[in-house]
Scaffold this motif. Structure first.
Motif, PDB file in Angstrom:
ATOM      1  N   GLY A 130      33.600  47.279  43.908  1.00 45.75           N
ATOM      2  CA  GLY A 130      33.303  46.982  42.510  1.00 45.75           C
ATOM      3  C   GLY A 130      33.919  48.000  41.571  1.00 45.75           C
ATOM      4  O   GLY A 130      34.478  47.635  40.524  1.00 45.75           O
ATOM      5  N   LEU A 131      33.856  49.280  41.936  1.00 48.79           N
ATOM      6  CA  LEU A 131      34.460  50.321  41.105  1.00 48.79           C
ATOM      7  C   LEU A 131      35.966  50.153  41.048  1.00 48.79           C
ATOM      8  O   LEU A 131      36.569  50.225  39.978  1.00 48.79           O
ATOM      9  CB  LEU A 131      34.095  51.710  41.652  1.00 48.79           C
ATOM     10  CG  LEU A 131      34.729  52.900  40.933  1.00 48.79           C
ATOM     11  CD1 LEU A 131      34.396  52.915  39.446  1.00 48.79           C
ATOM     12  CD2 LEU A 131      34.290  54.200  41.607  1.00 48.79           C
ATOM     13  N   ARG A 132      36.576  49.894  42.188  1.00 48.19           N
ATOM     14  CA  ARG A 132      38.026  49.705  42.218  1.00 48.19           C
ATOM     15  C   ARG A 132      38.436  48.507  41.366  1.00 48.19           C
ATOM     16  O   ARG A 132      39.383  48.581  40.581  1.00 48.19           O
ATOM     17  CB  ARG A 132      38.531  49.527  43.641  1.00 48.19           C
ATOM     18  CG  ARG A 132      40.053  49.466  43.685  1.00 48.19           C
ATOM     19  CD  ARG A 132      40.594  49.085  45.054  1.00 48.19           C
ATOM     20  NE  ARG A 132      42.008  48.924  44.992  1.00 48.19           N
ATOM     21  CZ  ARG A 132      42.634  47.885  44.441  1.00 48.19           C
ATOM     22  NH1 ARG A 132      41.936  46.914  43.882  1.00 48.19           N
ATOM     23  NH2 ARG A 132      43.951  47.812  44.433  1.00 48.19           N
ATOM     24  N   ASN A 133      37.732  47.399  41.499  1.00 44.05           N
ATOM     25  CA  ASN A 133      38.048  46.213  40.699  1.00 44.05           C
ATOM     26  C   ASN A 133      37.903  46.506  39.214  1.00 44.05           C
ATOM     27  O   ASN A 133      38.726  46.059  38.409  1.00 44.05           O
ATOM     28  CB  ASN A 133      37.161  45.038  41.100  1.00 44.05           C
ATOM     29  CG  ASN A 133      37.547  44.457  42.435  1.00 44.05           C
ATOM     30  OD1 ASN A 133      38.659  44.650  42.920  1.00 44.05           O
ATOM     31  ND2 ASN A 133      36.623  43.768  43.069  1.00 44.05           N
ATOM     32  N   HIS A 134      36.884  47.235  38.850  1.00 45.11           N
ATOM     33  CA  HIS A 134      36.699  47.614  37.441  1.00 45.11           C
ATOM     34  C   HIS A 134      37.885  48.445  36.952  1.00 45.11           C
ATOM     35  O   HIS A 134      38.418  48.207  35.861  1.00 45.11           O
ATOM     36  CB  HIS A 134      35.400  48.388  37.267  1.00 45.11           C
ATOM     37  CG  HIS A 134      35.243  48.995  35.909  1.00 45.11           C
ATOM     38  ND1 HIS A 134      34.925  48.245  34.796  1.00 45.11           N
ATOM     39  CD2 HIS A 134      35.398  50.265  35.480  1.00 45.11           C
ATOM     40  CE1 HIS A 134      34.888  49.043  33.736  1.00 45.11           C
ATOM     41  NE2 HIS A 134      35.165  50.274  34.138  1.00 45.11           N
ATOM     42  N   LEU A 135      38.294  49.411  37.749  1.00 44.93           N
ATOM     43  CA  LEU A 135      39.398  50.283  37.352  1.00 44.93           C
ATOM     44  C   LEU A 135      40.713  49.522  37.222  1.00 44.93           C
ATOM     45  O   LEU A 135      41.480  49.753  36.295  1.00 44.93           O
ATOM     46  CB  LEU A 135      39.561  51.427  38.360  1.00 44.93           C
ATOM     47  CG  LEU A 135      38.427  52.442  38.387  1.00 44.93           C
ATOM     48  CD1 LEU A 135      38.541  53.334  39.618  1.00 44.93           C
ATOM     49  CD2 LEU A 135      38.405  53.264  37.107  1.00 44.93           C
ATOM     50  N   VAL A 136      40.948  48.618  38.154  1.00 47.86           N
ATOM     51  CA  VAL A 136      42.202  47.854  38.150  1.00 47.86           C
ATOM     52  C   VAL A 136      42.249  46.867  36.984  1.00 47.86           C
ATOM     53  O   VAL A 136      43.308  46.627  36.410  1.00 47.86           O
ATOM     54  CB  VAL A 136      42.386  47.124  39.499  1.00 47.86           C
ATOM     55  CG1 VAL A 136      43.504  46.115  39.442  1.00 47.86           C
ATOM     56  CG2 VAL A 136      42.625  48.138  40.608  1.00 47.86           C
ATOM     57  N   ASN A 137      41.091  46.342  36.605  1.00 46.29           N
ATOM     58  CA  ASN A 137      41.053  45.290  35.580  1.00 46.29           C
ATOM     59  C   ASN A 137      40.721  45.790  34.178  1.00 46.29           C
ATOM     60  O   ASN A 137      40.626  44.985  33.260  1.00 46.29           O
ATOM     61  CB  ASN A 137      40.055  44.207  35.995  1.00 46.29           C
ATOM     62  CG  ASN A 137      40.513  43.494  37.246  1.00 46.29           C
ATOM     63  OD1 ASN A 137      41.672  43.150  37.380  1.00 46.29           O
ATOM     64  ND2 ASN A 137      39.609  43.309  38.180  1.00 46.29           N
ATOM     65  N   THR A 138      40.525  47.084  34.018  1.00 48.24           N
ATOM     66  CA  THR A 138      40.185  47.639  32.713  1.00 48.24           C
ATOM     67  C   THR A 138      41.209  48.692  32.333  1.00 48.24           C
ATOM     68  O   THR A 138      41.389  49.666  33.079  1.00 48.24           O
ATOM     69  CB  THR A 138      38.784  48.302  32.745  1.00 48.24           C
ATOM     70  OG1 THR A 138      37.842  47.354  33.226  1.00 48.24           O
ATOM     71  CG2 THR A 138      38.378  48.779  31.359  1.00 48.24           C
ATOM     72  N   PRO A 139      41.879  48.525  31.209  1.00 45.47           N
ATOM     73  CA  PRO A 139      42.832  49.562  30.804  1.00 45.47           C
ATOM     74  C   PRO A 139      42.107  50.857  30.464  1.00 45.47           C
ATOM     75  O   PRO A 139      40.949  50.834  30.039  1.00 45.47           O
ATOM     76  CB  PRO A 139      43.519  48.974  29.567  1.00 45.47           C
ATOM     77  CG  PRO A 139      42.596  47.921  29.076  1.00 45.47           C
ATOM     78  CD  PRO A 139      41.799  47.434  30.256  1.00 45.47           C
ATOM     79  N   ARG A 140      42.786  51.969  30.668  1.00 49.41           N
ATOM     80  CA  ARG A 140      42.176  53.281  30.385  1.00 49.41           C
ATOM     81  C   ARG A 140      41.859  53.405  28.895  1.00 49.41           C
ATOM     82  O   ARG A 140      40.814  53.865  28.511  1.00 49.41           O
ATOM     83  CB  ARG A 140      43.131  54.392  30.846  1.00 49.41           C
ATOM     84  CG  ARG A 140      42.579  55.782  30.753  1.00 49.41           C
ATOM     85  CD  ARG A 140      41.423  55.974  31.715  1.00 49.41           C
ATOM     86  NE  ARG A 140      41.167  57.392  31.897  1.00 49.41           N
ATOM     87  CZ  ARG A 140      40.430  57.895  32.823  1.00 49.41           C
ATOM     88  NH1 ARG A 140      39.849  57.107  33.691  1.00 49.41           N
ATOM     89  NH2 ARG A 140      40.244  59.171  32.925  1.00 49.41           N
TER      90      ARG A 140
END
Length: 134
Positions: free
Chosen positions: A110-120
């Motif tokens: 879930g954390l990885r998916n959030h990081l990949v799908n959310t721009p910094r």
């Protein structure tokens, strides 16, 4: 407080490492530099990679460290099967460790998916950041 300390997955990874240290303390002495060390290092690596990834300046870099944490988690699960097959780890302990590992794995995913799908930085934030630099 560091930002990674707020992550529930980091807290769960610490608890998992505590469990691994407790479980491996009963392993035979001749495994001290073998499976005991391997399992402990893999368990410690999970929370360590989450902490290191949180220091990165891009979500892509952070996500890579989450992937490394997942790899360490999978290593630990595999090692738990070896420990069980060698009668170092009772089946109920192995099952408990694997159950916790599955929970942590889902949280890491879930954390990885959030990081990949959310721009910094969102474009509106980026323009604000750039105007402050002038």
């Amino acid at each position: 407080m560091f930002n990674f300390e707020k992550l529930q997955v980091w807290k769960e990874a610490l608890a998992l490492a505590d469990d691994v240290y407790r479980m491996t303390s009963a392993f035979p002495g001749d495994e001290r530099f073998g499976l005991t060390t391997q399992m402990r290092r893999a368990a410690v690596s999970i929370s360590s990679n989450l902490a290191e990834g949180a220091s990165r300046h891009s979500h892509a870099d952070y996500a890579r460290f989450v992937e490394l944490a997942s790899g360490s988690l999978y290593e630990l699960v595999s090692q738990s099967f070896i420990a069980s097959r060698q009668s170092f780890l009772a089946e109920p302990e192995r099952a408990s460790l694997c159950s916790t590992a599955e929970k942590v794995s889902k949280m890491l995913s879930g954390l990885r998916n959030h990081l990949v799908n959310t721009p910094r930085w969102l474009p509106s934030q980026q323009s604000t950041f750039n105007s402050q630099q002038s």
